[in-house]
Design an enzyme around this catalytic site. Structure first.
Site, PDB file in Angstrom:
ATOM      1  N   SER A   9       0.845  -1.195   0.000  1.00 53.12           N
ATOM      2  CA  SER A   9       0.000   0.000   0.000  1.00 53.12           C
ATOM      3  C   SER A   9       0.880   1.245   0.000  1.00 53.12           C
ATOM      4  O   SER A   9       2.050   1.201   0.368  1.00 53.12           O
ATOM      5  CB  SER A   9      -0.896   0.007   1.238  1.00 53.12           C
ATOM      6  OG  SER A   9      -1.502   1.267   1.394  1.00 53.12           O
ATOM      7  N   HIS A  10       0.284   2.370  -0.403  1.00 51.41           N
ATOM      8  CA  HIS A  10       0.987   3.645  -0.303  1.00 51.41           C
ATOM      9  C   HIS A  10       1.123   4.078   1.148  1.00 51.41           C
ATOM     10  O   HIS A  10       1.940   4.920   1.479  1.00 51.41           O
ATOM     11  CB  HIS A  10       0.220   4.729  -1.058  1.00 51.41           C
ATOM     12  CG  HIS A  10       0.381   4.634  -2.542  1.00 51.41           C
ATOM     13  ND1 HIS A  10      -0.083   3.580  -3.273  1.00 51.41           N
ATOM     14  CD2 HIS A  10       0.992   5.465  -3.423  1.00 51.41           C
ATOM     15  CE1 HIS A  10       0.219   3.774  -4.548  1.00 51.41           C
ATOM     16  NE2 HIS A  10       0.871   4.910  -4.664  1.00 51.41           N
ATOM     17  N   SER A  11       0.251   3.518   1.985  1.00 51.97           N
ATOM     18  CA  SER A  11       0.185   3.951   3.383  1.00 51.97           C
ATOM     19  C   SER A  11       0.584   2.813   4.306  1.00 51.97           C
ATOM     20  O   SER A  11       0.061   1.698   4.196  1.00 51.97           O
ATOM     21  CB  SER A  11      -1.244   4.412   3.692  1.00 51.97           C
ATOM     22  OG  SER A  11      -1.537   4.219   5.052  1.00 51.97           O
ATOM     23  N   SER A  19       0.186   2.558  -8.842  1.00 53.29           N
ATOM     24  CA  SER A  19       1.646   2.539  -8.809  1.00 53.29           C
ATOM     25  C   SER A  19       2.166   1.488  -7.835  1.00 53.29           C
ATOM     26  O   SER A  19       3.287   0.997  -7.981  1.00 53.29           O
ATOM     27  CB  SER A  19       2.215   3.925  -8.486  1.00 53.29           C
ATOM     28  OG  SER A  19       1.688   4.430  -7.306  1.00 53.29           O
TER      29      SER A  19
END
Lengths: 208, 260
Positions: free
Chosen positions: B16-18, B77
């Site tokens: 995840s981005h987070s 992404s």
């Protein structure tokens, strides 16, 4: 006149300076339709590249391009990492171990870079991405016979025009695609950075 | 069944981005699958939002205990980063990046992996988990389905009319049974996970019906979506080589109150 590893390194240093100079502009563009990190991500990637270039001297143009790829992949953190990383990796493979690149080799490298970006991101022309800048650049490079500087200059001109063409587009790929119609009216940051990088390479080649 | 799957289970990596999102998803999925590796990879090296390629490469190796790894991602992404990490591996075929809804896909994959499913089956469980609401058995015309069902339970779930699968109960040589849910909570999360795990170990396609809706028993989320409470009966319909065994084991599970 061919383009040596040292020429490629000089072009990459010039590109890093351009990225630094346009960091805020790219952040602003990405703020409008994305997650506002493109300028900072690229700056981080090219800053890391500079320190790696300080530490080692690539033995060939292909090795220099590969160093860009691995650096961007591991340091950028956003979509530009895998996309530019794949582009430089494919370009590196396309030029192989050649000690010098001529205009034709550079055109071939650009073609390979585009194919890599398309394979990685699955975008096509009209999706409002870097593909909209890179595709016309590749076409222009292929028909611009002659020196490295001539090929890159043609590619940079076409990329700038291609980037401008993204303004009215509605994004179909990437974070901007979530905005739908509201993404129209903005320049795509990825297309803009592609045009900036190619212009930096072209200027470096012209000055070499 | 391969030799590896006898001793090891498929692992999961959540990209995840987070950092918080990756950890949360891994926590949720891990709750239903105590014996598998569910590794979160979120955020950049500096702790910001983004994906860290090097960390994904490491997580792939760490999550692989021999049976391979299924990789889930949050946004585009993260998918590209995951795919690059897989391509860089010595044997990319050990890793599968799945196009699945992150939360439901991770839970479904975790349960399938816990049940001993092989890499392809765990990937399929994740990908099949999008929109895993139960499907109406008879209703394909889109009548009002928000009212009471015949058990008198108020069903707030939205019908998914128009997407009706054919009812599997009409398949010939199916084995079926009415099963009373003797536990208090009925087919809630843990019992549903137990049931799905039981089915995952067998060569059988199993459907669970409650009221007018049916769920694929391989899907924890679909089973939970039935909303079958304790004290009510479900209908289990199984086909395939182990159909009889599947029904028998589910009956046993229910008799034991799902070990609640």
């Amino acid at each position: 006149m061919g383009c040596t590893a040292a020429d490629v390194v000089a072009a990459l240093r010039a590109a890093a300076a351009v990225v630094q100079e346009h960091r805020d502009e790219l952040v602003r563009l990405d703020q409008a339709i994305g997650d506002a990190d493109h300028g900072e991500n690229l700056r981080r990637g090219f800053t890391a590249l500079l320190s790696r270039l300080d530490a080692e001297e690539p033995a060939s143009p292909g090795k220099a391009l590969k160093l860009v790829a691995t650096t961007l992949i591991s340091t950028v953190g956003g979509a530009a990492g895998p996309l530019y990383g794949t582009a430089f990796l494919r370009a590196s493979a396309a030029v192989g171990d050649a000690a010098e690149l001529d205009g034709e080799a550079v055109a071939r490298a650009l073609q390979a870079a585009l194919e890599g970006v398309v394979a990685r991101g699955k975008a096509v022309v009209g999706d409002k991405t870097m593909v909209d800048a890179l595709t016309p650049a590749v076409t222009a490079a292929a028909s611009a016979e002659g020196s490295v500087a001539g090929v890159l200059s043609a590619a940079a001109d076409a990329a700038a025009e291609g980037a401008e063409s993204t303004v009215p587009m509605v994004a179909r790929k990437g974070r901007a695609s979530y905005l739908g119609e509201r993404s129209a009216g903005h320049l795509d940051p990825g297309a803009r950075s592609t045009a900036l990088l190619l212009r930096a390479f072209a200027d470096a080649a012209a000055g070499a | 069944m391969t030799a590896a799957s006898e001793t090891s289970r498929v692992g999961l990596v959540v990209v995840s981005h987070s950092e918080m999102l990756a950890s949360g998803v891994a926590e949720l999925a891990g709750q239903m699958a105590p014996d598998i590796a569910v590794l979160p990879v979120g955020g950049t090296e500096e702790g910001g939002l983004g994906t860290d390629y090097g960390a994904v490469v490491e997580a792939l190796a760490d999550a692989d205990s021999g049976a391979g790894v299924v990789v889930l991602y949050d946004l585009g992404s993260a998918k590209m980063t995951a795919e690059m990490a897989v391509e860089s591996a010595d044997d990319p075929s050990r890793y599968t990046v799945v196009d699945a809804s992150l939360v439901e896909g991770a839970v479904a994959a975790a349960v399938a992996a816990q049940g001993g499913a092989a890499l392809a089956a765990v990937a399929a469980a994740a990908e099949g988990a999008s929109g895993e609401a139960p499907v109406a058995v008879h209703d394909r015309a889109g009548q009002d389905r928000t009212g009471q069902d015949r058990t008198g339970q108020d069903r707030t779930g939205q019908g998914r009319s128009g997407q009706g699968r054919p009812a599997l109960s009409i398949v010939p040589d199916a084995v079926s049974a009415e099963v009373l849910l003797t536990n208090e909570v009925g087919l809630h999360a843990r019992p549903a996970a137990l049931l799905a795990r039981t089915v995952a170990q067998l060569d059988a396609d199993v459907v669970v019906r409650y009221g007018d809706e049916e769920a694929n028993a391989a899907s924890v989320l679909a089973l939970m979506g039935l909303g079958a409470p304790g004290g009510r009966s479900i209908t289990v319909v199984a086909t395939g080589k182990d159909a009889g065994e599947a029904v028998r084991r589910i009956e046993e599970l229910a008799e034991r109150g799902f070990d609640d």
